[in-house]
Design an enzyme around this catalytic site. Structure first.
Site, PDB file in Angstrom:
ATOM      1  N   SER A  73      20.139 -12.664 -33.704  1.00 48.82           N
ATOM      2  CA  SER A  73      19.835 -13.499 -34.572  1.00 48.82           C
ATOM      3  C   SER A  73      18.676 -13.109 -35.572  1.00 48.82           C
ATOM      4  CB  SER A  73      19.094 -14.681 -33.769  1.00 48.82           C
ATOM      5  OG  SER A  73      18.185 -14.165 -32.966  1.00 48.82           O
ATOM      6  N   CYS A  75      13.396  -1.774   5.814  1.00 49.42           N
ATOM      7  CA  CYS A  75      12.913  -2.637   4.568  1.00 49.42           C
ATOM      8  C   CYS A  75      11.801  -3.822   5.029  1.00 49.42           C
ATOM      9  CB  CYS A  75      14.283  -3.223   4.166  1.00 49.42           C
ATOM     10  SG  CYS A  75      13.887  -3.738   2.564  1.00 49.42           S
ATOM     11  N   LYS A 116      18.003  -4.524  12.707  1.00 50.16           N
ATOM     12  CA  LYS A 116      16.869  -4.901  12.261  1.00 50.16           C
ATOM     13  C   LYS A 116      15.872  -5.954  12.856  1.00 50.16           C
ATOM     14  CE  LYS A 116      15.435  -5.852   7.272  1.00 50.16           C
ATOM     15  NZ  LYS A 116      15.992  -6.088   6.115  1.00 50.16           N
ATOM     16  N   GLU A 153      19.247   1.248   3.101  1.00 47.93           N
ATOM     17  CA  GLU A 153      19.793  -0.048   4.178  1.00 47.93           C
ATOM     18  C   GLU A 153      21.457  -0.476   3.886  1.00 47.93           C
ATOM     19  OE1 GLU A 153      18.031  -4.539   5.357  1.00 47.93           O
ATOM     20  OE2 GLU A 153      17.271  -3.351   3.599  1.00 47.93           O
TER      21      GLU A 153
END
Length: 709
Positions: free
Chosen positions: A357, A175, A114, A45
């Site tokens: 850490s 999509c 789309k 896309e």
């Protein structure tokens, strides 16, 4: 019998606004598809400008540049002889569309906008584009003058169309349309479409591939047909990682699947399919009844055959194969690692700096960097030219390419344990050192007592007031303020070291390091971090990953990366180490937060994924946590109210949170994914809390009545 058809789909590592690079990768994928004998190539896309341009899609220049790229494809004769499905944005009648151009032999056959736009979570497509919310509607698009001259006409069809070739019928959906209840492929299939293409810009989330595969399987299992799914891969300049996994399905079965996580810039999947299998699959009379009643599509005739005219006895169909999934632990190891590599190479930084850490969060961040180094070394061994070129530039301490992940990690990753004499334990210091030695990072150990003392004394000199830790008789306010001095000092020191360590190490060309954050999604949700502390960094690979998944990842990496040192991190009590350690007191994260990480994961899912407020969450947890021998309604109510109290008073911290790799669907990322206010009304006077209290009192009253009967 119809001849066999060879089809190709691809995953491309596109980068927003990198028109030259994107065009190069598009052309490479088309040539690879042609070389494999494919007669149809499908791409991701918006592959021409890159999917993640965001508000740049509001600039007309992006549309002009996209047409320049498309013109280059149209006029490149080496790309002829194959139908090309390519994604780009279009301006049509002053509306912006997310569209696809279907082209053949240098001519545009049609433009397909789309229909339904992704507009939730990470996606804001309706901010930039207009949905073509007119299924099966077609009109004429006026081409730019230069393309008109090349095309030999002013207009081409734009709309929801079907292409009819000499031997089959194909159509496109994009999509989000796959995820909608009434997907276009339903009526397309009933109209005789045999080949469906889907161009996607689908980002990675943990366990998301299962959903994609299930949807495509169901679409082609019910409807029959060949489905080509294409997706972007890599970091295109934002928090999302597009995880590729281009696929080809036939009648519900996978016949082709690319890698889900890869450092390759171009991956092409090719499969040879038999269209007779699709036609035979569509035998049911009930389907025929629906087909004759289905709405009709406008067809565009294309004088072209996807199948080969000659009968090749050597050609055979690509056999089905089982889907390939990664465990969530592997997804944590691979997705953020690939994202970090793309970010590092494209930002032109010299490497990473990690405040180590000795706890599991910074351990996970360091292990992900080590995983990235492993992937890079594997790609170098496979001869990946782009990875080799990037590594030669980044790993500047040697003229030779590093041969192991540890060698590469030493060149591009610096770690530092920033401790204090009374707050930092011997165990965390030793764990940090041991981990750095195992992964090969350049490690330093710095005590920050002087910075802490100097900052604390500024207030005392100015006011005469001397704040103390709680264990020394100080107030809660002073206790928190003194902890925050340490946390914020570490952020300042981290950036100081990140800018200077390349010079300290005499790195050729100099440079500076990217500071990596290591706050997990649960701590962000609860607000259990200091604003502008060492969780404030350039990017954060674990900012959207739960503590539960991080522990699983570390356990997986301990075996799969041969890192026995990780066992010590798994069993260590999570602690910020910001309070003095005494014989009676050692700071614990879960004690400080007044809730467990497991509970936070549940609260986060119910809040974001299930869209539940305080009262709704209380009712849901009554079902899940209540009952005989479990938590009482009052205990559940207190936990829910406590969570929302801390969540709401700490919401402001998410407004400045470090950009994090998106991996978890309950992420509280304020920048785009989770849009909420950051100033709330007083929590304990809220309407929802009153309803919870009333419900608890009523339940307790009924329980007492039962007991007295």
């Amino acid at each position: 019998m119809a001849p066999l058809v060879t089809l190709a789909t691809c995953a491309l590592n596109q980068w927003s606004l990198d028109f030259a690079g994107n065009l190069k990768r598009i052309k490479e994928s088309i040539l690879k598809a042609k070389a494999a004998g494919a007669t149809l190539r499908v791409g991701p896309e918006l592959e021409i400008p890159g999917y993640g341009c965001l508000d740049h899609f509001l600039e007309n220049e992006v549309y002009e540049n996209s047409w320049d790229s498309l013109y280059s494809i149209l006029t490149d004769t080496s790309l002829h002889g194959i139908i090309i499905d390519v994604g780009l944005p279009l301006l049509h009648r002053n509306c912006r569309y997310n569209a696809r151009a279907i082209i053949l032999d240098g001519r545009i056959l049609c433009l397909r906008p789309k229909l339904y736009l992704a507009n939730d979570g990470n996606f804001r497509e309706m901010r930039f584009f207009t949905p073509w919310n007119r299924p099966r509607h077609v009109e004429q698009y006026c081409l730019p003058p230069l393309v008109q001259k090349h095309q030999g006409c002013r207009y081409v069809p734009i709309g929801d169309v079907v292409l009819s070739t000499n031997d089959t019928t194909l159509a496109a959906e994009t999509c989000e349309e796959l995820f909608t209840p009434n997907s276009p492929h339903i009526n397309m299939g009933l109209n005789g479409v045999e080949i469906f293409t889907n161009s996607s810009g689908s980002h990675h989330s943990l366990r998301k591939l299962d959903e994609r595969i299930a949807l495509i399987q169901e679409a082609t299992r019910k409807n029959g047909g060949v489905y080509l799914y294409s997706n972007q891969i890599g970091c295109d300049g934002d928090r999302l990682y597009y995880d590729g996994c281009a696929m080809i399905f036939v009648n519900g079965e996978i016949v082709g699947q690319s890698s889900q996580f890869s450092l390759n810039e171009v991956e092409v999947v090719v499969a040879t399919v038999d269209l007779e299998k699709v036609r035979a699959y569509r035998f049911a009379p009930s389907r025929g009844l629906q087909a004759v009643a289905a709405p009709e599509y406008e067809r565009i005739d294309v004088d072209y055959s996807l199948s080969c005219d000659t009968f090749d006895l050597q050609q055979s169909t690509t056999p089905p194969r089982p889907p390939r999934y990664h465990l969530p632990e592997e997804e944590v190891a691979l997705g953020p690692a690939c994202w970090l590599w793309d970010y590092l190479r494209r930002s032109k930084a010299a490497g990473f700096f990690i405040p180590l850490s000795g706890g599991i969060d910074s351990c996970a961040t360091a292990t992900i960097v080590y995983s990235m180094c492993r992937l890079v070394i594997d790609a170098i061994k496979e001869g990946n030219e782009q990875v080799i070129a990037d590594t030669q530039r980044i790993a500047a301490f040697s003229s030779e390419l590093p041969k192991t992940a540890e060698e590469l990690c030493n060149q591009i990753c610096c770690t530092c344990y920033m401790g204090m004499k009374n707050q930092s334990s011997k165990e965390t210091r030793e764990r940090a050192k041991a981990l750095s030695e195992r992964i090969g990072s350049y490690h330093t150990d710095a005590d920050i007592d002087n910075v802490f003392d100097s900052t604390r004394n500024i207030l005392t000199h100015a006011t005469g007031f001397e704040p103390k830790f709680k264990v020394h008789g100080g107030s809660i306010t002073s206790n928190l303020a003194l902890q925050n001095i340490q946390a914020r000092s570490r952020m300042v020191i981290a950036y100081y070291f990140a800018q200077e360590l390349c010079e300290v190490r005499n790195r050729p060309g100099g440079g500076s390091l990217l500071v990596l954050g290591s706050s997990n999604v649960d701590e962000c949700l609860r607000g259990y971090l200091t604003k502008y502390d060492c969780s404030s960094a350039d990017i954060n690979p674990i900012g959207s990953i739960s503590k539960v998944d991080l522990k699983r990842f570390i356990a997986w990496a301990m075996t799969n990366f041969d890192m026995p040192i990780l066992k010590d991190f798994i069993h260590a009590t999570p602690t910020a180490e910001l309070e003095p350690i005494t014989a009676e007191h050692t700071q614990s994260d879960e004690v400080d937060m007044q809730m467990t990480y497991q509970e936070l994961s549940i609260f986060g899912s119910l809040r974001k994924i299930n869209h539940l407020g305080p009262y709704g969450m209380f009712l849901r947890l009554l079902e899940e946590w209540g009952g005989e021998g479990n938590l009482s309604p009052r205990e559940i109510a207190e936990k829910v109210k406590k969570f929302f109290h801390f969540y709401q008073i700490n919401r402001h911290k998410q407004t400045v949170a470090t950009p994090a790799y998106h991996a978890e669907s309950y992420s509280p990322d304020d920048h785009r994914f989770d849009l909420r206010p950051f100033l709330y009304p007083p929590v304990f006077q809220s309407w929802s809390f009153q309803k919870i209290d009333q419900r608890v009192e009523a339940m307790e009253k009924r329980q007492k009545q039962k007991e007295t009967v």
